[in-house]
Design an enzyme around this catalytic site. Structure first.
Site, short mmCIF file in Angstrom:
data_model
loop_
_atom_site.label_atom_id
_atom_site.label_comp_id
_atom_site.label_asym_id
_atom_site.label_seq_id
_atom_site.Cartn_x
_atom_site.Cartn_y
_atom_site.Cartn_z
N GLY A 59 -4.97 2.02 -11.42
CA GLY A 59 -6.00 1.03 -11.09
C GLY A 59 -7.29 1.15 -11.89
O GLY A 59 -8.34 0.72 -11.41
N ASP A 104 -4.34 -4.99 -6.83
CA ASP A 104 -5.14 -3.87 -7.36
C ASP A 104 -6.62 -4.05 -7.03
O ASP A 104 -7.26 -3.16 -6.47
CB ASP A 104 -4.97 -3.74 -8.88
CG ASP A 104 -3.60 -3.24 -9.28
OD1 ASP A 104 -2.73 -3.12 -8.39
OD2 ASP A 104 -3.38 -2.96 -10.47
C1 MEV Z 1 0.19 -3.18 -11.14
O1 MEV Z 1 -0.65 -2.19 -10.60
C2 MEV Z 1 1.04 -3.80 -10.07
C3 MEV Z 1 1.99 -4.90 -10.53
O2 MEV Z 1 2.71 -5.32 -9.36
C4 MEV Z 1 1.24 -6.08 -11.11
C5 MEV Z 1 0.43 -6.87 -10.09
O3 MEV Z 1 0.66 -6.75 -8.90
O4 MEV Z 1 -0.42 -7.65 -10.55
C6 MEV Z 1 3.00 -4.39 -11.52
#
Ligand code: MEV
Length: 314
Positions: free
Chosen positions: A106, A151
């Site tokens: 993150g 995130d």
């Molecule tokens: C990235 O931390 C998480 C993903 O699911 C992308 C998103 O949710 O935007 C891979």
């Protein structure tokens, strides 16, 4: 005038990454053991704003106008100035972070959130959490293309959340601490690239990929009560099943699989890669008594760094 200081934590997704981009639920928790800190001062005698990046692996001083157009600092500051519809005074901003970059923890969301909070305060505007979250989401769109929003949400609210894109998030009430051990595979990847590779697979083989997403969605629904009840064995078991689903999406790497297996061998209730995958960290869940043995096991298995932390009751 004292410097304005703002901070934001890292995060890990415990269940549901990738599927969350397609409307399935996911669960994420903040990682307060790692954080991004932004400190802002006015630059009265100078007509150029300066950004000073101070990270363990990277130090750089750069004038604001020389930042790339898609740089999250630039995007966020410009979005705030659009919001207040006035010219911004010159400033000096120091950005320091202990969140590893491109590692699934993150870092870009924490940067966007800490700047949204700090810079609005620097300009004397009080933004609500919702407004900070919206600004951070806009920056995430520039960084990642089609983010789900999980995130920036978990980092803004700094609470364990159950999240479905486009719906109000649900805060998870944690009743017992969950111990987490995160280990670095040493590999790095860009979320944008990995999300794009999953989209290509989804477009080519929609039935197979949708089935995997549905399986992940079912795991998340079972994980939600397990998290509330602090059922560490079920949490771990579901995490390992989630890792298998991510392997089927081809977002794991042998290094991540090896760390996941080592953590389980050394007493973790379960483990999985975290974030977009194809590099970065993995996360293991454990009871307190097994944390040392898991940590030692992960280091012997080649982990480049370990972060030990816990999700506290909320
Ligand atoms: C990235 O931390 C998480 C993903 O699911 C992308 C998103 O949710 O935007 C891979």
């Amino acid at each position: 005038m004292p410097a304005i200081i703002s901070k934001a934590p890292g995060k890990t997704i415990l269940f549901g990454e990738h599927a969350v981009v397609y409307g399935f639920p996911a669960i994420a928790v903040p990682l307060t053991a790692i954080q991004t800190k932004v400190s802002i001062l006015p630059r009265l005698k100078n007509n150029r704003s300066l950004i000073r990046f101070r990270n363990p692996s990277w130090k750089e001083d750069i004038y604001f106008e020389n930042l790339k157009l898609n740089n999250p600092v630039r995007v966020t500051v410009e979005n705030i100035s659009k919001l207040i519809e006035s010219k911004i005074p010159n400033f000096e901003m120091t950005v320091s972070s202990s969140i590893p970059i491109s590692a699934g923890l993150g870092s870009s969301a924490a940067l966007a959130v800490s700047i949204s909070k700090g810079f609005s305060q620097f300009l004397g505007i009080k933004l609500s959490k919702e407004e900070i979250n919206d600004l951070a989401f806009k920056s995430e769109i520039v960084q990642h293309g089609s983010p789900s929003g999980i995130d920036n949400s978990v980092v803004t609210y700094s609470r364990p959340i159950y999240y479905i894109s486009g719906q109000p998030m649900i805060q998870i009430k944690i009743t017992k601490p969950v111990h987490l051990i995160l280990a670095d595979s040493g590999k790095r990847s860009l979320t944008k690239d990995v999300v794009k590779s999953v989209r290509e697979k989804w477009e080519n083989k929609p039935n197979i990929i949708n089935q995997i997403f549905e399986g992940i969605g079912d795991l998340v629904k079972k994980a939600h009560p397990a998290m509330r009840n602090g059922n560490i064995h079920l949490i771990g078991k579901l995490m390992t099943q989630n890792h298998s689903a991510l392997q089927r999406l081809d977002v794991s790497l042998p290094e991540l699989d090896h760390l996941v297996n080592s953590a389980i061998l050394h007493g973790a209730s379960g483990a999985k890669l975290c974030g977009a995958g194809k590099g970065g960290y993995m996360v293991a869940a454990s009871t307190l008594e097994n944390t040392e043995s898991i940590r030692d096991g992960l280091l012997s298995a080649g982990a480049r760094n370990i972060i030990s932390t816990k999700i506290n009751p909320t």
